[in-house]
Design an enzyme around this catalytic site. Structure first.
Site, mmCIF file in Angstrom:
data_model
loop_
_atom_site.group_PDB
_atom_site.id
_atom_site.type_symbol
_atom_site.label_atom_id
_atom_site.label_comp_id
_atom_site.label_asym_id
_atom_site.label_seq_id
_atom_site.Cartn_x
_atom_site.Cartn_y
_atom_site.Cartn_z
ATOM 1 C CE1 TYR A 10 -3.913 -1.931 0.648
ATOM 2 C CE2 TYR A 10 -3.119 -2.435 2.839
ATOM 3 C CZ TYR A 10 -4.035 -2.612 1.837
ATOM 4 O OH TYR A 10 -5.070 -3.459 2.040
ATOM 5 C CE LYS B 228 -4.809 -5.563 -3.070
ATOM 6 N NZ LYS B 228 -5.565 -4.419 -3.604
ATOM 7 N NE ARG C 196 -4.496 5.386 -4.028
ATOM 8 C CZ ARG C 196 -4.989 4.209 -3.655
ATOM 9 N NH1 ARG C 196 -6.286 3.960 -3.762
ATOM 10 N NH2 ARG C 196 -4.221 3.260 -3.163
ATOM 11 C CD GLU D 141 -11.265 0.048 -7.503
ATOM 12 O OE1 GLU D 141 -12.131 -0.751 -7.145
ATOM 13 O OE2 GLU D 141 -10.742 0.878 -6.724
#
Lengths: 355, 198
Positions: free
Chosen positions: A37, A317, A223, A265
């Site tokens: 992350y 996930k 992002r 995304e």
């Protein structure tokens, strides 16, 4: 160029497919051979010609079919689009932003003619030619946010800003990675991110919030985020998880190449002028493993990222059970050669697979 | 002891406090079940003389002791749903400065807090204290139905009948936690139910 729109489905028979053009411009999310992350925010002011970053709201070959899929989802479950009463002004802001951006960025596809508050909007791919009065809801068939986001790819979350905090007070969410607008609406930034493991302890959300609160008009940010989806299913909602969850168990070594998709995304953030709200479009791109493997660099890298990902993230996930099969497949495309830095496929410069 | 020590959890889960008597001309207390003990703990003759107490016993026997506190108004309701119209009516007349005390189960406190916020009272005027059952009010993410007082995980949705696991994720708007089908990826494979905090 003129876009050829695919006639395809994101459910049942899954005729979704990417052209060579779409594969080459796929927003591969890993800039190095590992992943953790990070806030990874950058300015959203264009990008290389033809890339998904070039325009404010990317339109691609899946546009028309994605909008049909959205209409289906909304027919079945109108709760996927909600707006708390104080968010109508932000809805008009969003309608204006999308109409102005699309008509400027794709003049061959979209036209916006404005005469005071009398607006005429032409959406050629969807066959819409509609005159209405800006800021008068009675002249639209839906609320302003719903009207325009039925014509724009990706999910849209509209965040109200007050008390130095962002509040999820409106949204159009039909292509989500397993979160529920109906459940999360009204929550603040920390609350709706609460189920994400690790990132809170790392201080990710505190830093991200600080950044987002300070986004200015005309200076949007972006992002990438990613997950995995079996079959090119756009509607991986918790609402329908009791129906689609079982599809995860249909992977086999024979079908994994075309069934397993990397789901990326492209998240962008725009300040809205009248309401001072923040709109957060979450645009979903899908690419099958076998299509990704056509770029040798992506093949090498995806194997290394998935292999070394902490179990906690693979669980969150949702692909921990399928990871061994993924690695069996992906390892065929990793010859151990080094990879170039950055996300681009570098097809001309990266060596072909040496095994 | 009716106090339950909640384990550390994610950021969307509510954190309940401890009631203390406050200054003010008007006080509204809403309690269910063992919440009565928290009311008994802070009650003084002066405070109770200015208090409207709404109480839902849920099978407990605190009513006589609460009545003995001589609240200005006392109402015993058979269920939260039954008490709701009265709560709304009382809040309609609420003035700035009203002090609100909510105590008992999470489901009752969460719902009552929404009612209080809806009429525009500031959150600083609301105190809470959890007492008694740590059961949860659950929303099925699939059918949207609410199942009250869920003590085990997984549990059966009282509306659509799916077997749901209990996510920590909490919505203040719904005053409920999220339930998600537990066997979605392996139909019929149901783990043995256990207590939510076990």
């Amino acid at each position: 160029m003129t876009i050829q729109f695919n006639d395809e489905s994101f459910r049942d028979d899954y005729t979704f497919h990417n052209s060579d053009w779409a594969i080459k411009r796929f927003p591969f999310p890993f800039h190095e051979d590992s992943y953790m992350y990070s806030v990874n925010m950058e300015q959203h002011k264009g990008g290389p010609e033809g890339s998904v970053y070039e325009m404010r709201f990317d339109v691609d070959e899946h546009y028309v079919s994605e909008m049909k899929d959205r209409a289906l989802v909304l027919d079945q479950d109108p709760l996927r689009c909600q707006s708390l009463p104080h968010m109508t002004l932000a809805g008009w802001d969003l309608l204006e932003l999308i109409m102005v951006s699309k008509s400027e960025d794709y003049p061959d596809l979209f036209e916006l003619h404005r005469n005071g508050n009398q607006w005429r909007w032409i959406n050629k791919p969807m066959g819409i030619d509609h005159s209405f009065t800006f800021m008068d809801e009675t002249t639209l068939p839906y609320g302003p946010m719903e009207y325009i986001t039925r014509q724009a790819q990706g999910d849209f979350v509209v965040l109200d800003q007050r008390d130095e905090m962002l509040w999820m007070d409106a949204g159009m969410v039909t292509t989500q990675a397993d979160w529920s607008l109906d459940f999360d609406i009204g929550m603040n930034f920390f609350e709706w991110h609460a189920p994400v493991p690790k990132a809170h302890e790392m201080g990710i959300f505190k830093r991200a919030l600080k950044f987002l609160l300070n986004i200015q008009q005309g200076a949007p940010a972006r992002r990438l985020n990613w997950t995995m989806t079996v079959n090119p299913l756009l509607d991986t909602s918790p609402e329908n998880y009791h129906q689609w969850g079982i599809q995860k168990t249909t992977l086999t070594p024979e079908n994994i190449g075309h069934k397993q998709h990397l789901r990326v995304e492209l998240q962008t953030f725009f300040r809205l002028p009248r309401s001072n709200a923040l709109v957060f479009p979450i645009r979903c791109y899908l690419c099958s493993f076998q299509d990704l493997m056509t770029a040798p660099k992506w093949g090498r890298r995806l194997h290394r990222v998935i292999r070394d990902l902490p179990d906690e993230l693979a669980t969150y996930k949702g692909f921990i059970d399928n990871r061994p099969m993924m690695l069996d497949y992906l390892s065929q495309f990793d010859d151990g050669l080094p990879t170039s830095a950055g996300v681009w496929p570098d097809l001309e410069t990266e060596p072909p697979l040496a095994k | 002891m009716s106090k339950f020590e909640f384990p550390k959890s994610i950021a969307s889960r509510p954190v309940w406090g401890t009631l203390e008597p406050r200054q003010g001309e008007h006080h509204l207390m809403i309690a269910d079940a063992e919440g009565a003990e928290a009311v008994l703990d802070i009650a003084t003759p002066d405070l109770m003389a200015k208090t409207h107490l709404i109480y839902i016993p849920k099978g407990t026997d605190y009513v006589e002791r609460l009545q003995a506190l001589n609240p200005a108004q006392f109402y015993e309701g058979p269920s939260y749903e039954a008490a709701l119209q009265r709560i709304r009516r009382v809040l309609e007349d609420a003035h700035m400065g009203l002090q609100v005390y909510l105590t008992g189960t999470e489901g009752m406190m969460g719902q009552a807090m929404n009612e209080v916020m809806t009429v525009g009272l500031p959150h600083t005027a609301i105190q809470t204290e959890h007492r008694g059952s740590a059961a949860r009010r659950m929303q099925c993410v699939h059918c949207k139905g609410i199942t009250e007082d869920v003590e085990v995980d997984p549990f059966v949705c009282s509306h659509c009948g799916l077997n749901l696991f209990v996510r920590d994720h909490y919505s203040r708007r719904l005053a409920a936690y999220q339930g998600v089908r537990v066997d979605a990826e392996d139909h019929g494979n149901l783990p043995e139910p256990k207590g939510i905090y076990e």
